[in-house]
Design a protein around this motif. Sequence first.
Motif, PDB file in Angstrom:
ATOM      1  N   ILE A 192       0.812  -1.310   0.165  1.00  0.00           N
ATOM      2  CA  ILE A 192      -0.067   0.136   0.022  1.00  0.00           C
ATOM      3  C   ILE A 192       1.037   1.187  -0.024  1.00  0.00           C
ATOM      4  CG2 ILE A 192      -1.777   1.280   1.247  1.00  0.00           C
ATOM      5  CD1 ILE A 192      -2.525  -1.422   2.659  1.00  0.00           C
ATOM      6  N   ARG A 193       1.874   1.233   0.839  1.00  0.00           N
ATOM      7  CA  ARG A 193       2.793   2.481   1.048  1.00  0.00           C
ATOM      8  C   ARG A 193       3.320   2.629  -0.326  1.00  0.00           C
ATOM      9  NH1 ARG A 193       7.953   3.463   0.834  1.00  0.00           N
ATOM     10  NH2 ARG A 193       8.291   1.383   0.218  1.00  0.00           N
ATOM     11  N   SER A 194       3.727   1.677  -1.121  1.00  0.00           N
ATOM     12  CA  SER A 194       4.478   1.876  -2.519  1.00  0.00           C
ATOM     13  C   SER A 194       3.675   2.320  -3.465  1.00  0.00           C
ATOM     14  CB  SER A 194       4.907   0.370  -2.955  1.00  0.00           C
ATOM     15  OG  SER A 194       5.427   0.466  -4.253  1.00  0.00           O
ATOM     16  N   SER A 195       2.407   1.694  -3.342  1.00  0.00           N
ATOM     17  CA  SER A 195       1.214   2.361  -4.115  1.00  0.00           C
ATOM     18  C   SER A 195       0.985   3.675  -3.979  1.00  0.00           C
ATOM     19  CB  SER A 195      -0.090   1.460  -4.195  1.00  0.00           C
ATOM     20  OG  SER A 195       0.074   0.290  -4.508  1.00  0.00           O
ATOM     21  N   ALA A 196       0.904   4.240  -2.614  1.00  0.00           N
ATOM     22  CA  ALA A 196       0.877   5.675  -2.268  1.00  0.00           C
ATOM     23  C   ALA A 196       1.805   6.557  -2.712  1.00  0.00           C
ATOM     24  CB  ALA A 196       0.672   5.667  -0.672  1.00  0.00           C
TER      25      ALA A 196
ATOM     26  N   ASN B   1       6.895  -4.792 -10.978  1.00  0.00           N
ATOM     27  CA  ASN B   1       8.013  -4.184 -10.277  1.00  0.00           C
ATOM     28  C   ASN B   1       7.769  -3.428  -9.042  1.00  0.00           C
ATOM     29  OD1 ASN B   1       9.724  -1.169  -9.984  1.00  0.00           O
ATOM     30  ND2 ASN B   1      10.906  -2.686 -10.934  1.00  0.00           N
ATOM     31  N   GLY B   2       6.636  -2.890  -8.797  1.00  0.00           N
ATOM     32  CA  GLY B   2       6.110  -2.394  -7.488  1.00  0.00           C
ATOM     33  C   GLY B   2       5.890  -3.453  -6.503  1.00  0.00           C
ATOM     34  N   SER B   3       5.382  -4.570  -7.190  1.00  0.00           N
ATOM     35  CA  SER B   3       5.212  -5.760  -6.185  1.00  0.00           C
ATOM     36  C   SER B   3       6.544  -6.201  -5.702  1.00  0.00           C
ATOM     37  CB  SER B   3       4.192  -6.918  -7.039  1.00  0.00           C
ATOM     38  OG  SER B   3       3.195  -6.437  -7.391  1.00  0.00           O
ATOM     39  N   SER B   4       7.700  -6.569  -6.447  1.00  0.00           N
ATOM     40  CA  SER B   4       8.814  -6.922  -6.187  1.00  0.00           C
ATOM     41  C   SER B   4       9.363  -6.091  -5.277  1.00  0.00           C
ATOM     42  CB  SER B   4       9.609  -7.278  -7.576  1.00  0.00           C
ATOM     43  OG  SER B   4      10.644  -8.050  -7.188  1.00  0.00           O
ATOM     44  N   ILE B   5       9.390  -5.030  -5.354  1.00  0.00           N
ATOM     45  CA  ILE B   5       9.966  -3.994  -4.391  1.00  0.00           C
ATOM     46  C   ILE B   5       9.367  -4.274  -3.037  1.00  0.00           C
ATOM     47  CG2 ILE B   5      10.058  -1.584  -3.570  1.00  0.00           C
ATOM     48  CD1 ILE B   5      10.594  -0.858  -6.738  1.00  0.00           C
ATOM     49  N   ALA B   6       7.997  -4.121  -2.941  1.00  0.00           N
ATOM     50  CA  ALA B   6       7.121  -4.481  -1.621  1.00  0.00           C
ATOM     51  C   ALA B   6       7.644  -5.997  -1.015  1.00  0.00           C
ATOM     52  CB  ALA B   6       6.122  -4.520  -1.917  1.00  0.00           C
ATOM     53  N   VAL B   7       7.897  -7.058  -1.946  1.00  0.00           N
ATOM     54  CA  VAL B   7       8.471  -8.230  -1.463  1.00  0.00           C
ATOM     55  C   VAL B   7       9.667  -8.173  -0.830  1.00  0.00           C
ATOM     56  CG1 VAL B   7       8.867 -10.784  -2.258  1.00  0.00           C
ATOM     57  CG2 VAL B   7       6.732  -9.573  -2.805  1.00  0.00           C
ATOM     58  N   PHE B   8      10.665  -7.834  -1.545  1.00  0.00           N
ATOM     59  CA  PHE B   8      12.001  -7.603  -1.205  1.00  0.00           C
ATOM     60  C   PHE B   8      12.285  -6.854   0.113  1.00  0.00           C
ATOM     61  CE2 PHE B   8      13.536  -9.491  -5.030  1.00  0.00           C
ATOM     62  CZ  PHE B   8      14.480 -10.137  -4.657  1.00  0.00           C
ATOM     63  N   GLN B   9      11.528  -5.778   0.224  1.00  0.00           N
ATOM     64  CA  GLN B   9      11.508  -4.679   1.445  1.00  0.00           C
ATOM     65  C   GLN B   9      10.971  -5.459   2.817  1.00  0.00           C
ATOM     66  OE1 GLN B   9      11.257  -0.613   1.224  1.00  0.00           O
ATOM     67  NE2 GLN B   9       9.720  -0.432   2.622  1.00  0.00           N
ATOM     68  N   THR B  10       9.726  -6.191   2.240  1.00  0.00           N
ATOM     69  CA  THR B  10       9.243  -6.821   3.551  1.00  0.00           C
ATOM     70  C   THR B  10      10.024  -7.972   4.111  1.00  0.00           C
ATOM     71  OG1 THR B  10       6.992  -6.539   2.656  1.00  0.00           O
ATOM     72  CG2 THR B  10       7.206  -8.206   4.301  1.00  0.00           C
ATOM     73  N   GLU B  11      10.795  -8.820   3.085  1.00  0.00           N
ATOM     74  CA  GLU B  11      11.625  -9.895   3.566  1.00  0.00           C
ATOM     75  C   GLU B  11      13.013  -9.327   4.263  1.00  0.00           C
ATOM     76  OE1 GLU B  11      12.206 -13.933   4.045  1.00  0.00           O
ATOM     77  OE2 GLU B  11      10.508 -12.753   3.233  1.00  0.00           O
TER      78      GLU B  11
ATOM     79  N   GLY C 123       0.740   0.861 -13.247  1.00  0.00           N
ATOM     80  CA  GLY C 123       0.812  -0.439 -13.000  1.00  0.00           C
ATOM     81  C   GLY C 123       1.393  -0.631 -11.489  1.00  0.00           C
ATOM     82  N   ALA C 124       2.189   0.440 -11.121  1.00  0.00           N
ATOM     83  CA  ALA C 124       3.075   0.516 -10.021  1.00  0.00           C
ATOM     84  C   ALA C 124       1.954   0.927  -8.855  1.00  0.00           C
ATOM     85  CB  ALA C 124       4.102   1.448  -9.852  1.00  0.00           C
ATOM     86  N   ILE C 125       1.163   1.742  -8.920  1.00  0.00           N
ATOM     87  CA  ILE C 125       0.003   2.141  -8.307  1.00  0.00           C
ATOM     88  C   ILE C 125      -1.032   0.978  -7.862  1.00  0.00           C
ATOM     89  CG2 ILE C 125      -2.076   3.657  -7.949  1.00  0.00           C
ATOM     90  CD1 ILE C 125      -0.538   5.601  -9.741  1.00  0.00           C
ATOM     91  N   SER C 126      -1.108  -0.094  -8.921  1.00  0.00           N
ATOM     92  CA  SER C 126      -2.193  -0.978  -8.729  1.00  0.00           C
ATOM     93  C   SER C 126      -1.296  -2.228  -8.209  1.00  0.00           C
ATOM     94  CB  SER C 126      -2.558  -1.401 -10.065  1.00  0.00           C
ATOM     95  OG  SER C 126      -3.245  -0.353 -10.870  1.00  0.00           O
ATOM     96  N   SER C 127       0.029  -2.200  -7.907  1.00  0.00           N
ATOM     97  CA  SER C 127       0.782  -3.398  -7.450  1.00  0.00           C
ATOM     98  C   SER C 127       0.305  -3.906  -5.956  1.00  0.00           C
ATOM     99  CB  SER C 127       2.252  -2.935  -7.220  1.00  0.00           C
ATOM    100  OG  SER C 127       2.418  -1.950  -6.438  1.00  0.00           O
ATOM    101  N   PHE C 128      -0.394  -2.902  -5.258  1.00  0.00           N
ATOM    102  CA  PHE C 128      -0.876  -3.453  -4.054  1.00  0.00           C
ATOM    103  C   PHE C 128      -2.077  -4.456  -3.882  1.00  0.00           C
ATOM    104  CE2 PHE C 128      -4.106  -0.320  -4.793  1.00  0.00           C
ATOM    105  CZ  PHE C 128      -5.287  -0.742  -3.971  1.00  0.00           C
TER     106      PHE C 128
END
Length: 409
Positions: A146-150, A330-340, A275-280
């Motif tokens: 959600i933060r990445s999309s924001a 890309n937006g989803s991948s950034i969120a996944v890596f950051q979380t891990e 696309g990046a906005i929709s990643s959440f």
Amino acid sequence: MMKIKMFKGNKSVILFIFGTFISNIGNGMFSLIVGQMLYAATGSVGAFGLILIIQNLSSLLLNIIAGYVADLIDAKKVSVYINLIQGVILLGGVFSCLMFAKNIVIILMVINTILSICSPFFRAANFKLIPEVERHNITLLSFNGIRSSANQSGQLIGVALAAPLLLTNNPVYALGINSGCFLITSFMMNRIILVRSSDSINTTNDKNVLRSMYLAWFSMIKNILENKKLTLLIVFSIFDYISVSFVNLIEPKFATEVLANSAYISILDGGFALGAISSFLLVERVLNRWSFSGVAPLLMLLQAICYCILGSFPSPFLSSLVMFLIGLINGSSIAVFQTELQKTAENTVHGKLSSLRDIFVAFSTLVFIPIFTHIVDNSIFVGIDVFVGVLAIMSLLLYFSRFAGANKD
């Protein structure tokens, strides 16, 4: 679509997300407006190029201090004060530009330099702050998504709001709006409730600040090198940011030479942003159910496939759709890596960890840009093919690194 009831009772999450959204509206306006103001004043893109150099050098040099400060002091306080400082500086910039219009280039350079100094502290503090925010039933992965999309939404709206100011020849007032965005964000961040306080964890009695900072960094890097998973996470996480740089690099030439119309650059860039906005949505519906070891290599491979399609079947409609998919993945991948990264490392080193990742990103970008600029200048299709190969190889290496599956939080 994410259910609204997820936010019920999550006041701190709402404040953080809206604070992020509002501050990025200002950032989106600032990037576009400052570029235009500098070009109008100098008639050259060299001044804006100097700004990019300052930003990357600041990231390389100041992240060492920023990460240490974010771990030593309450990350919430750092975020509040940095937003406050940026708001005050920009407000002063408005009056300076209006009163000393002849020196506008110098004023903008000074403002940008100060903001570049603040930026590493802001990023390190926010990286550490995210896992500390009281979020109840919202998982860390969803929160990052959600933060990445924001972030992307704010940037896109900021660029759109900047257009009327450019058309009416009032670009300096964008600095005032940006100032207001930072001040509002500072207020919102100050009202966030944390599940734990970082200043109760990180204390030091060493009066020698340089020695204390050196020992803290030395200890963390030693622990990272001993932790294979954490080392690989930092290395592989930079490729999503390199992918964003690659998109920015190829868009002008792809639109002008391949699609034969420079106007398509806005459509391509808009597709990536949407696309990046929709990643959440992807993060919430799908990725929360998979382990990191399964989803991370797949996301990197899917980006490679999308770039391959982009270079193989160029057309306005298909290219725009592919750019949307690249932004989504890309937006989803950034969120996944950051979380891990946040879940794997101790909370007490999150600030330095974020700074270390940013140092790697800045360094790799400085190396990456001239290499791929040379390749793309000769042939954009060869450039895309080479980048597809890089992502495909990284995907395989990531898969065979055999990460342990991430536990749901």
